[in-house]
Design an enzyme around this catalytic site. Structure first.
Site, PDB file in Angstrom:
ATOM      1  N   THR A 108      22.254  -9.734  72.170  1.00 33.56           N
ATOM      2  CA  THR A 108      21.231  -8.854  71.633  1.00 33.56           C
ATOM      3  C   THR A 108      20.452  -8.193  72.760  1.00 33.56           C
ATOM      4  O   THR A 108      20.157  -8.806  73.786  1.00 33.56           O
ATOM      5  CB  THR A 108      20.268  -9.599  70.678  1.00 33.56           C
ATOM      6  N   SER A 109      20.127  -6.927  72.545  1.00 28.52           N
ATOM      7  CA  SER A 109      19.376  -6.180  73.573  1.00 28.52           C
ATOM      8  C   SER A 109      17.912  -6.576  73.576  1.00 28.52           C
ATOM      9  O   SER A 109      17.158  -6.214  74.468  1.00 28.52           O
ATOM     10  CB  SER A 109      19.494  -4.675  73.298  1.00 28.52           C
ATOM     11  N   HIS A 148      18.047  -9.756  59.187  1.00 27.65           N
ATOM     12  CA  HIS A 148      18.101  -8.346  58.801  1.00 27.65           C
ATOM     13  C   HIS A 148      18.929  -8.128  57.561  1.00 27.65           C
ATOM     14  O   HIS A 148      19.388  -7.007  57.294  1.00 27.65           O
ATOM     15  CB  HIS A 148      18.634  -7.501  59.974  1.00 27.65           C
ATOM     16  N   TYR A 184      27.040   2.544  55.174  1.00 21.13           N
ATOM     17  CA  TYR A 184      27.070   1.077  55.043  1.00 21.13           C
ATOM     18  C   TYR A 184      28.343   0.606  54.350  1.00 21.13           C
ATOM     19  O   TYR A 184      28.899  -0.452  54.681  1.00 21.13           O
ATOM     20  CB  TYR A 184      25.818   0.584  54.300  1.00 21.13           C
ATOM     21  N   GLU A 237      25.006  -7.734  79.521  1.00 21.51           N
ATOM     22  CA  GLU A 237      24.225  -7.103  80.611  1.00 21.51           C
ATOM     23  C   GLU A 237      22.786  -7.601  80.529  1.00 21.51           C
ATOM     24  O   GLU A 237      22.375  -8.153  79.505  1.00 21.51           O
ATOM     25  CB  GLU A 237      24.252  -5.583  80.447  1.00 21.51           C
ATOM     26  N   ARG A 292      30.866   0.372  56.953  1.00 18.07           N
ATOM     27  CA  ARG A 292      30.657  -0.819  57.796  1.00 18.07           C
ATOM     28  C   ARG A 292      31.064  -2.078  57.054  1.00 18.07           C
ATOM     29  O   ARG A 292      31.599  -3.019  57.644  1.00 18.07           O
ATOM     30  CB  ARG A 292      29.190  -0.884  58.227  1.00 18.07           C
ATOM     31  N   GLN A 321      20.618 -11.313  63.682  1.00 17.78           N
ATOM     32  CA  GLN A 321      20.192  -9.962  63.322  1.00 17.78           C
ATOM     33  C   GLN A 321      21.346  -9.199  62.693  1.00 17.78           C
ATOM     34  O   GLN A 321      21.183  -8.087  62.210  1.00 17.78           O
ATOM     35  CB  GLN A 321      19.701  -9.207  64.562  1.00 17.78           C
ATOM     36  N   ASN A 322      22.518  -9.820  62.735  1.00 16.88           N
ATOM     37  CA  ASN A 322      23.724  -9.159  62.254  1.00 16.88           C
ATOM     38  C   ASN A 322      23.813  -9.238  60.736  1.00 16.88           C
ATOM     39  O   ASN A 322      23.328 -10.190  60.118  1.00 16.88           O
ATOM     40  CB  ASN A 322      24.976  -9.792  62.874  1.00 16.88           C
TER      41      ASN A 322
HETATM   42  N1  APR Z   1      29.219 -10.415  74.522  1.00 15.48           N
HETATM   43  C1  APR Z   1      27.887 -10.520  74.749  1.00 15.48           C
HETATM   44  N2  APR Z   1      27.024  -9.475  74.658  1.00 15.48           N
HETATM   45  C2  APR Z   1      27.559  -8.283  74.328  1.00 15.48           C
HETATM   46  C3  APR Z   1      28.940  -8.089  74.083  1.00 15.48           C
HETATM   47  C4  APR Z   1      29.777  -9.224  74.195  1.00 15.48           C
HETATM   48  N3  APR Z   1      31.100  -9.159  73.978  1.00 15.48           N
HETATM   49  N4  APR Z   1      29.146  -6.768  73.787  1.00 15.48           N
HETATM   50  C5  APR Z   1      27.937  -6.167  73.839  1.00 15.48           C
HETATM   51  N5  APR Z   1      26.989  -7.070  74.163  1.00 15.48           N
HETATM   52  C6  APR Z   1      25.552  -6.855  74.312  1.00 15.48           C
HETATM   53  C7  APR Z   1      25.145  -5.478  74.762  1.00 15.48           C
HETATM   54  O1  APR Z   1      25.105  -5.427  76.191  1.00 15.48           O
HETATM   55  C8  APR Z   1      23.752  -5.347  74.156  1.00 15.48           C
HETATM   56  O2  APR Z   1      22.741  -5.795  75.055  1.00 15.48           O
HETATM   57  O3  APR Z   1      25.003  -7.009  73.022  1.00 15.48           O
HETATM   58  C9  APR Z   1      23.778  -6.273  72.943  1.00 15.48           C
HETATM   59  C10 APR Z   1      23.761  -5.525  71.608  1.00 15.48           C
HETATM   60  O4  APR Z   1      22.532  -4.863  71.533  1.00 15.48           O
HETATM   61  P1  APR Z   1      22.279  -3.837  70.341  1.00 15.48           P
HETATM   62  O5  APR Z   1      23.420  -2.911  70.214  1.00 15.48           O
HETATM   63  O6  APR Z   1      20.875  -3.296  70.549  1.00 15.48           O
HETATM   64  O7  APR Z   1      22.286  -4.763  69.029  1.00 15.48           O
HETATM   65  P2  APR Z   1      21.154  -5.748  68.541  1.00 15.48           P
HETATM   66  O8  APR Z   1      20.382  -6.310  69.703  1.00 15.48           O
HETATM   67  O9  APR Z   1      21.801  -6.712  67.625  1.00 15.48           O
HETATM   68  O10 APR Z   1      20.199  -4.777  67.680  1.00 15.48           O
HETATM   69  C11 APR Z   1      19.123  -5.424  67.006  1.00 15.48           C
HETATM   70  O11 APR Z   1      18.543  -3.333  65.971  1.00 15.48           O
HETATM   71  O12 APR Z   1      19.589  -1.484  65.169  1.00 15.48           O
HETATM   72  C12 APR Z   1      18.849  -2.575  64.791  1.00 15.48           C
HETATM   73  O13 APR Z   1      18.855  -3.868  62.832  1.00 15.48           O
HETATM   74  C13 APR Z   1      19.671  -3.448  63.897  1.00 15.48           C
HETATM   75  O14 APR Z   1      20.091  -5.832  63.991  1.00 15.48           O
HETATM   76  C14 APR Z   1      20.022  -4.640  64.776  1.00 15.48           C
HETATM   77  C15 APR Z   1      18.850  -4.691  65.724  1.00 15.48           C
END
Ligand code: APR
Length: 249
Positions: free
Chosen positions: A188-189, A119, A67, A215, A70, A101-102
């Site tokens: 966010t995924s 978070h 951390y 995506e 980061r 969530q960031n």
């Molecule tokens: N613009 C838009 N979307 C993007 C970009 C971009 N430039 N780059 C990546 N992405 C998308 C990816 O395709 C993905 O679907 O952002 C999403 C990021 O997903 P994750 O990596 O799963 O991050 P997140 O959804 O924030 O994770 C949620 O999970 O690990 C825990 O606590 C952590 O807050 C985090 C939570």
């Protein structure tokens, strides 16, 4: 990007918009996301070995250093046009609820006046044992810094897997989801609860659901509109088309 006219007019009339962001909005600032295969933060580690209380107790130095790295990385990058667009939007519409969530603090650095950090934040540090927040700490690079009150180990003020979200933040987020006319899920995924349920809470109250993500995600099929591309490109364009180009009168 073409924005459907009915969405443009709907957003222009909206008095309350709620936005949930994830790691994707910080990707164009140079910060890794979590699940992008191979290059994501988890590529070299497993989440269970870094982002849980058990992981911290098992290897406090590894978790603290991950951390700390980061935090240092987040200090070296800048907000991107997507962050700035959301900060601008908060100045344009009557009410913008920004949930994230960031933990990187980039929304605040871009000028967003109020950010609900679901978070937590890597910028804040608290004692693992007594919970007291440390304004400053000495990191000698050898040992995890200790609490000045009880000598417990300091930890980042982030929500780890298996931990509850800050109650006030979650309550504010649910209220924002239930009372908005439009809910945006951006970068966010949509895989981690309870944040992933907020879009459904908004939808159940009749809000229009819009996804902006690189995506498709599990939320995509349930969205009214889904725009797949970079948030740092799509958001400024959306602000321009919806709120800046509107004809006067
Ligand atoms: N613009 C838009 N979307 C993007 C970009 C971009 N430039 N780059 C990546 N992405 C998308 C990816 O395709 C993905 O679907 O952002 C999403 C990021 O997903 P994750 O990596 O799963 O991050 P997140 O959804 O924030 O994770 C949620 O999970 O690990 C825990 O606590 C952590 O807050 C985090 C939570």
């Amino acid at each position: 990007m073409d924005f459907p006219p009915e969405l443009v007019s709907f957003l222009r009339a909206a008095s309350h918009i709620t936005v949930l962001t994830g790691a994707g909005v910080s990707q164009e600032s140079g910060l890794r996301t979590f699940r992008d295969a191979q290059v994501g933060l988890w590529a070299q580690y497993r989440p269970e070995n870094l982002a849980t209380p058990e992981a911290f107790l098992n290897n406090p130095k590894l978790v603290w250093d991950w951390y700390a790295a980061r935090r240092e990385r987040a200090d070296t990058v800048e907000p991107n046009p997507g962050h700035y667009a959301l900060a601008e939007l908060s100045r344009i519409i009557p009410r913008l609820s920004l949930l994230t969530q960031n933990v990187d603090g980039l929304h605040a650095r871009a000028g967003s006046p109020s950010v609900i950090e679901l978070h937590g934040s890597i910028r804040k540090v608290r004692c693992f044992d007594c919970g007291v927040y440390a304004e400053t700490w000495q990191d000698d690079g050898q040992n995890v810094p200790k609490c000045s009150c009880c000598s417990g180990l300091l930890r980042p003020d982030v929500v780890w897997f298996g931990e509850s979200l800050p109650r006030a933040a979650l309550e504010s987020a649910v209220e924002a989801a239930r009372t908005c006319q439009a809910f945006f899920s951006i970068g966010t995924s949509g895989l981690v609860q309870p944040a992933a349920s907020l879009a459904h809470a908004a939808r159940n109250r009749g809000a229009v659901i819009v996804e902006i993500n690189l995506e498709p995600t599990p939320l995509t099929p349930k969205c009214d509109y889904a725009f797949h591309g970079k948030s740092g490109e799509i958001l400024p364009e959306l602000i321009q088309v919806v709120w800046k180009e509107q004809t006067s009168g």
